[in-house]
Design an enzyme around this catalytic site. Structure first.
Site, PDB file in Angstrom:
ATOM      1  CB  THR A  42     -44.046  25.077   9.838  1.00  0.00           C
ATOM      2  OG1 THR A  42     -43.927  23.655   9.832  1.00  0.00           O
ATOM      3  CG2 THR A  42     -43.421  25.639   8.569  1.00  0.00           C
ATOM      4  CG  ASP A  52     -38.829  23.161   4.533  1.00  0.00           C
ATOM      5  OD1 ASP A  52     -38.091  24.167   4.555  1.00  0.00           O
ATOM      6  OD2 ASP A  52     -40.028  23.185   4.825  1.00  0.00           O
ATOM      7  N   GLY A  89     -46.371  26.252   7.085  1.00  0.00           N
ATOM      8  CA  GLY A  89     -47.421  26.194   8.090  1.00  0.00           C
ATOM      9  C   GLY A  89     -48.691  25.476   7.677  1.00  0.00           C
ATOM     10  N   GLY A 121     -48.903  22.294   6.996  1.00  0.00           N
ATOM     11  CA  GLY A 121     -48.890  20.931   7.498  1.00  0.00           C
ATOM     12  C   GLY A 121     -48.379  19.904   6.511  1.00  0.00           C
ATOM     13  CE  LYS A 122     -43.590  22.475   2.539  1.00  0.00           C
ATOM     14  NZ  LYS A 122     -43.979  23.720   3.236  1.00  0.00           N
ATOM     15  CB  THR A 123     -43.409  18.516   7.765  1.00  0.00           C
ATOM     16  OG1 THR A 123     -42.612  19.434   7.008  1.00  0.00           O
ATOM     17  CG2 THR A 123     -42.489  17.525   8.460  1.00  0.00           C
ATOM     18  CB  SER A 124     -47.834  16.827  10.144  1.00  0.00           C
ATOM     19  OG  SER A 124     -48.672  17.769   9.511  1.00  0.00           O
TER      20      SER A 124
END
Length: 589
Positions: free
Chosen positions: A508, A50, A23, A25-28
């Site tokens: 997430t 992930d 949550g 924001g590592k993916t974005s």
């Protein structure tokens, strides 16, 4: 405060690892960085390992485990490695040789031991080791970005020679999540090369992604320390979602801004030594390439652009959850969810609400903060509420000591080192805490027991299969206390137990909570309520940025209410943190 993170204005190593709790924001952040580098003309590969990845949602392209060009971004390819699929193959390679040779219940125990997060992680590490150790990759791509990094625990295990032996085949301590690495035989040299690449500051940068809140920054600090121990010292911190300005006339905006700044001031000292950047809190959803490109610019959506569509969503507040548990006389209540979603506050508010209704309630939590116990102590109706605070460090230390005493006698050198490192697994803490919770419940037969933080389905099945092993064999794979044996059936009885899943209205947290729910279902436990916490949609903020984000929450609120939850409640983002009996009453009245 911090300089804005912008890959267009800084030197970037060939390998970038983005890590952080769910949550943050590592993916974005990883996706926006990949797009920015590709727009510079660099050849970029973006890889997610992930198991709860929403990489394809962010890029709006269906992905597989093979690199696929992103149509709207020249030079960018992406793949979504499924570590759970890899974990299944790994598990079978370990268990398969024993089929037909050991009783089914023993095989079930072995399989469940290999169903934890650590097994998934080692299988994922196997997948991206090829990318780290293959020189042809560097010839094909200028940069390879990984969404999710290995933990220090996994890397330390890989560096111990005993991990590559059959030691665990004869182990009886029952705590292992990895098992022998027989399923990955012949790959020790590959893994060693991968670890060396991770430690090479000219090749790899570890990017710690955190939100400007205390729990997230503490997690980043822990990860930073763990990985520095392994030699991964080229690190930088990105504080993501930092509100740049606030509207003084808007109470929500002002409180939001102040709370973030207060959290940053309390950043752990060691983390302050890491080079830090920030990314702004934005009003728009970070999905789609166009929005990802906006992240490193000063672009902001004005309130006139943030148009609300669809019917308003009307959900009960937390008082609806409390009324339901009171009416049905639910005796054991668990709150579960990923770190940072506010499950401790929700558990405390439920306990206060039931106490106010005249029930005798015991609240137990893994938060050792003394101010909670102090604030809850009082007179009058507060006499209905008792509190205990379980200290994770104490419980885990006690559990480790018992395991080493029982299973480690006679071990020395590498075998003992492996056992001790194996006990650093996240599952060890969960089992230790679960046993502590079980003792509390056993001593509280006359009270409603509200428990902050519940075990996963994996842990329940591991304990349950270990119990079955007790019945089948004269020896055991673990010591299961009577209190735990009694609690497992109680957890599966919806007349006695209510599980509350706490989440945020973001991609997430919702996706990870959904996986958590499926995990529980495997163990025969149904969640009674979902609680969407800290919702900006449920406030009346007029701040342009916060209002835009509030509108973007609707998609996830509808998903939880319409698809995932049997019953759903919502709690608005509150202007101040509610701590203490009287303040927690404001949560529900």
């Amino acid at each position: 405060m911090y300089s804005l993170f912008n890959p267009n204005q800084m030197a970037v190593t060939p390998f970038l690892f983005f890590t952080g709790k769910g949550g943050v924001g590592k993916t974005s952040t990883a996706c926006a960085t990949a797009v920015a580098l590709a727009d510079q003309g660099k050849k970029v590969l973006l890889v997610s390992t992930d198991p709860a990845s929403n990489l394809q949602d962010v890029l709006e392209v269906e992905l597989t485990n093979n690199p696929k060009p992103i149509p709207s971004v020249a030079n960018l390819s992406a793949c979504n490695i499924d570590p759970e699929q890899a974990a299944k193959a790994y598990k079978e390679s370990v268990v398969g040789p024993y089929r037909g040779k050991l009783p089914d219940v023993v095989l079930a125990t072995m399989e469940e031991q290999l169903s934890g997060a650590c097994t998934v992680e080692i299988a994922a590490f196997d997948e991206f080791s090829h990318l780290l150790a293959d020189e042809e990759i560097l010839a094909q791509y200028d940069h390879v970005l990984f969404d999710t990094a290995p933990t220090g625990h996994t890397l330390r295990l890989l560096q111990l020679p005993t991990a590559w032996s059959g030691f665990l085949e004869d182990s009886t301590h029952g705590a292992s999540c990895l098992g022998p690495l027989a399923g990955l035989e012949g790959k020790k040299a590959l893994y060693q090369k991968a670890v060396e690449s991770l430690s090479d500051r000219d090749k790899t940068t570890l990017i710690l992604v955190a939100r400007p809140d205390n729990s997230s920054l503490l997690e980043a600090d822990r990860a930073s320390f763990e990985l520095k121990e392994i030699g991964i010292k080229n690190q930088l911190l990105i504080v993501n979602g930092l509100l740049q300005n606030h509207q003084p006339e808007d109470a929500v905006s002002t409180a939001f801004y102040k709370r973030q700044r207060d959290a940053i001031e309390q950043t752990p000292e060691a983390l302050k030594q890491v080079m830090a950047y920030s990314l702004p809190y934005v009003s728009y959803s970070l999905t789609g390439v166009a929005n990802l490109r906006h992240l490193f610019s000063s672009y902001a959506i004005h309130s006139s652009e943030a148009e609300e569509t669809g019917e308003p969503i009307d959900l009960p507040g937390l008082n609806g959850v409390i009324d339901d548990f009171s009416e049905h006389n639910t005796r054991v209540i668990f709150t579960m969810g990923k770190g940072g979603v506010g499950k401790t506050s929700v558990a405390s508010a439920i306990a206060v609400g039931l106490s106010e209704k005249g029930h005798k309630v015991h609240l137990t939590t893994t938060d050792p903060a003394a101010h909670l116990a102090y604030t809850f102590e009082g007179s009058g109706l507060r006499d209905n509420l008792s509190i205990s605070s379980i200290n994770p460090e104490v419980e885990v230390a006690r559990y480790k000591e018992n395991v080493i005493e029982q299973a480690g006698s006679g071990m020395a050198g590498e075998e003992l080192a492996y056992l001790k490192e194996d006990l650093e697994s996240p599952c060890t803490e969960e089992i230790a805490l679960f046993q502590a919770f079980a003792k509390v419940v056993e001593k509280s037969e006359e009270e409603i027991v509200v428990i902050d933080t519940a075990p996963t389905g994996h842990t329940l099945l591991l304990l349950d299969s270990t119990e079955a092993y007790h019945k089948e064999m004269s020896r055991s794979t673990g010591d299961v206390p009577d209190s735990v044996k009694k609690l497992l059936p109680r957890l599966r009885n919806p007349q006695e137990t209510g599980v509350v899943i706490v989440t945020l209205a973001e991609a997430t947290p919702v996706l990870e909570a959904s996986r958590l729910e499926q995990d529980l279902k495997r163990a025969g436990i149904e969640a009674k309520w979902w609680v969407i916490n800290q919702s900006l949609y449920a406030t009346n903020t007029a701040d342009a940025v916060l209002k835009g984000r509030a509108i973007s929450e609707k998609k996830w609120i509808r998903k939880v209410d319409g698809e995932l939850a049997e019953k759903c409640a919502i709690i608005p983002w509150l202007e101040e943190e509610k701590i203490g009996y009287d303040q927690l009453k404001e949560f529900i009245f």
